[in-house]
Design an enzyme around this catalytic site. Structure first.
Site, PDB file in Angstrom:
ATOM      1  N   ASN A  10       0.401  -0.860   0.262  1.00 57.35           N
ATOM      2  CA  ASN A  10      -0.032   0.280   0.063  1.00 57.35           C
ATOM      3  C   ASN A  10       1.193   1.343   0.119  1.00 57.35           C
ATOM      4  O   ASN A  10       1.098   1.551   1.175  1.00 57.35           O
ATOM      5  CB  ASN A  10      -0.879  -0.361   1.339  1.00 57.35           C
ATOM      6  CG  ASN A  10      -2.225   0.422   1.528  1.00 57.35           C
ATOM      7  OD1 ASN A  10      -1.539   1.924   0.263  1.00 57.35           O
ATOM      8  ND2 ASN A  10      -3.085   0.957   2.114  1.00 57.35           N
ATOM      9  N   ARG A  94      -2.410  -1.999  -2.876  1.00 62.93           N
ATOM     10  CA  ARG A  94      -3.355  -0.880  -3.411  1.00 62.93           C
ATOM     11  C   ARG A  94      -3.425   0.000  -4.110  1.00 62.93           C
ATOM     12  O   ARG A  94      -2.529   1.103  -4.471  1.00 62.93           O
ATOM     13  CB  ARG A  94      -3.319  -0.469  -2.248  1.00 62.93           C
ATOM     14  CG  ARG A  94      -4.992   0.800  -1.886  1.00 62.93           C
ATOM     15  CD  ARG A  94      -4.996   0.739  -0.524  1.00 62.93           C
ATOM     16  NE  ARG A  94      -5.827   2.030  -0.433  1.00 62.93           N
ATOM     17  CZ  ARG A  94      -6.040   2.934   0.078  1.00 62.93           C
ATOM     18  NH1 ARG A  94      -4.879   4.069   1.341  1.00 62.93           N
ATOM     19  NH2 ARG A  94      -7.075   3.905   0.453  1.00 62.93           N
ATOM     20  N   HIS A 183     -12.824   3.180   0.140  1.00 64.60           N
ATOM     21  CA  HIS A 183     -12.513   2.269   0.722  1.00 64.60           C
ATOM     22  C   HIS A 183     -12.933   0.988   0.426  1.00 64.60           C
ATOM     23  O   HIS A 183     -14.033  -0.032   0.682  1.00 64.60           O
ATOM     24  CB  HIS A 183     -13.465   2.946   1.425  1.00 64.60           C
ATOM     25  CG  HIS A 183     -12.865   3.967   2.673  1.00 64.60           C
ATOM     26  ND1 HIS A 183     -13.796   4.739   3.635  1.00 64.60           N
ATOM     27  CD2 HIS A 183     -11.422   4.060   2.969  1.00 64.60           C
ATOM     28  CE1 HIS A 183     -12.417   5.811   4.295  1.00 64.60           C
ATOM     29  NE2 HIS A 183     -10.906   5.254   3.914  1.00 64.60           N
ATOM     30  N   ARG A 244     -11.602  15.912   7.137  1.00 73.32           N
ATOM     31  CA  ARG A 244     -12.447  16.527   5.855  1.00 73.32           C
ATOM     32  C   ARG A 244     -13.231  16.704   6.446  1.00 73.32           C
ATOM     33  O   ARG A 244     -14.300  16.661   7.349  1.00 73.32           O
ATOM     34  CB  ARG A 244     -11.925  15.397   5.154  1.00 73.32           C
ATOM     35  CG  ARG A 244     -11.408  14.521   4.610  1.00 73.32           C
ATOM     36  CD  ARG A 244     -11.240  13.883   3.035  1.00 73.32           C
ATOM     37  NE  ARG A 244      -9.675  13.301   3.118  1.00 73.32           N
ATOM     38  CZ  ARG A 244      -9.555  11.589   2.946  1.00 73.32           C
ATOM     39  NH1 ARG A 244     -10.804  11.089   3.846  1.00 73.32           N
ATOM     40  NH2 ARG A 244      -8.873  11.654   3.297  1.00 73.32           N
ATOM     41  N   GLU A 387      -8.219  -4.880   5.000  1.00 84.69           N
ATOM     42  CA  GLU A 387      -8.094  -4.476   3.579  1.00 84.69           C
ATOM     43  C   GLU A 387      -7.060  -5.586   3.317  1.00 84.69           C
ATOM     44  O   GLU A 387      -7.154  -5.303   1.795  1.00 84.69           O
ATOM     45  CB  GLU A 387      -8.128  -2.939   4.076  1.00 84.69           C
ATOM     46  CG  GLU A 387      -9.179  -2.300   3.856  1.00 84.69           C
ATOM     47  CD  GLU A 387      -8.762  -0.711   3.615  1.00 84.69           C
ATOM     48  OE1 GLU A 387      -8.792  -0.775   5.160  1.00 84.69           O
ATOM     49  OE2 GLU A 387      -8.931  -0.008   3.131  1.00 84.69           O
TER      50      GLU A 387
END
Ligand code: AMP
Length: 404
Positions: A10, A94, A183, A244, A387
């Site tokens: 990743n 990823r 995601h 965010r 993940e």
């Protein structure tokens, strides 16, 4: 010898996270992280999980991803897990943005690389780092299949009614402006696991997945397929996140530019890095926010209320999108650990068949579990996401198929 290992990479702009798994039993052989790539001193943390080795740390300059990955390869080799091993079946990457083309994990060739590059304008922060990671891994093992697993892929099943903004069609198409969602690997894994937890086939189950980490997104999953998700063209849309804003009237941006005199770059940083929980109360860690609330801090309490209010709106919205909901699943750092968030998110929704059992909700566990009382019509679940395992599974399935 059958190759059964998968290395999952990743790659971020200045970091690489990695895990080496053995797919015979999905066990981890080693995990680690390189941070501050390109800075004066980079740091590599490596943890072997086989052979009783101790975690190790290295601090030294690593100018780029290639140096970082070479350092990772050295650490793995020191544990007898070198990347030159014939047991390594593939490297799974990823990749954040796969646009509309990549609906499945994909073995990387030149054409695939070109397409990932073509998507850089819609993912300027993420795809370049992913591309660097892939190129470096290719240089290390040119003979090995490299597989891209896209964060957006799970969401490509969204109908146009959910994926399109009500923006002038010509402009939207010209600039590829639409809702892609992110995601996806986590939403796919967690929705499937939730069905398993209920003892039902994914095709028979409708789930609202709430991935609440530092970044946060919700998705509506009907029979194993995503029909709506809260992130959009970029990961900025939707829920209140650690840093965010999530949803906001887009005119706020014009206002800040015209009246506030801010540049587009300044606003970009403001809404992505300095807003959300940290902008509301100065903290983005839910543990700290809860500690402050317990100590009577009103600013933290209001930030929590705003976070929960948005979350509830999405639960309601996705309930309406799905029509019938079998389960709501909480996952990621906040969703898996913060019982007060789970409790507050479904409080008052009994008419929708939603409730949380206080005792079950307060149990701490790494296992997927139900936290709703037996009488509740809709199951509420906590499902730890994984993940890396999902990327490894998808990668291994693809290369095993090719070799079969
Ligand atoms: P993630 O992005 O999934 O790694 O989630 C990171 C976030 O999870 C942190 O910023 C915290 O807000 C939250 N978190 C992690 N552990 C806990 C915990 N024990 N209780 C509450 N929140 C937590």
């Amino acid at each position: 010898m059958t190759a059964t290992r998968v290395l999952v990479l990743n790659s971020g702009s200045s970091s690489v996270k990695y895990q080496l798994l053995d797919m015979r039993d999905s066990s981890r052989l080693a995990v680690g992280l390189v941070e501050r790539i390109g800075e004066e001193i980079s740091r590599l943390k490596h943890t072997p999980l086989t052979g009783g080795g101790e975690p190790r740390e290295r601090e030294e300059p690593m100018a780029d991803h290639e140096q970082a990955l070479r350092a990772v390869a050295d650490e793995l080799a020191a544990d007898g897990l070198g990347l030159d091993s014939p047991e390594l079946a593939a490297i799974g990457h990823r990749v954040v943005h796969g646009g509309l083309k990549f609906t499945e994990p994909t073995v990387i060739d030149d054409a695939v690389m070109k397409e990932i590059e073509r998507l850089v304008p819609v993912a300027p922060l993420h795809n370049p780092a992913n591309i660097t990671g892939i190129r470096t891994a290719q240089a290390l093992r040119p003979d090995l299949p490299q597989v891209a697993v896209f964060d957006t892929a799970f969401h490509t099943t969204m109908p146009e009614s959910a994926a399109r903004y009500a923006l002038d069609v010509k402009t939207a198409d010209e600039h590829r402006v639409r809702r892609y969602g992110f995601h996806g690997t986590s939403h796919a894994y967690v929705s499937r696991k939730t069905a398993q937890l209920l003892g039902r086939a994914p095709e028979d189950v409708n789930v609202i997945v709430l991935h609440l980490g530092n970044g946060a997104s919700a998705s509506a999953v009907r029979g194993g397929r995503c029909v709506d998700t809260s992130m959009g063209l970029t990961p900025l849309e939707g829920l209140v996140m650690g840093t965010r804003t999530g949803d906001m009237d887009p005119a706020v941006i014009f206002h800040l530019a015209r009246v506030g005199g801010m540049s587009i770059d300044e606003i970009d940083i403001l809404v992505n890095k300095k807003s959300g929980l940290i902008g509301l109360c100065g903290d983005n860690d839910m543990r700290e926010i809860r500690r402050r609330i317990d100590a009577g801090d009103e600013e933290a309490a209001l930030a929590f209320e705003i976070y929960i209010h948005r979350l509830k709106k999405y639960i309601g919205a996705y309930y309406a999108v799905l029509g019938r909901v079998d389960a709501i699943a909480f996952t990621a750092g906040v969703g898996e650990n913060a019982a007060p968030v789970r409790e507050a998110a479904v409080a008052g929704l009994e008419e929708l068949g939603l409730a949380v059992d206080g005792a079950l909700n307060s149990v701490r566990s790494d296992e997927a579990r139900l936290i709703s009382p037996e009488y509740a019509r809709v199951a509420v679940a906590v499902v730890p996401t994984d993940e890396e395992l999902e990327i490894a599974d998808q990668t291994y399935a693809l290369v095993s198929d090719r070799n079969a």
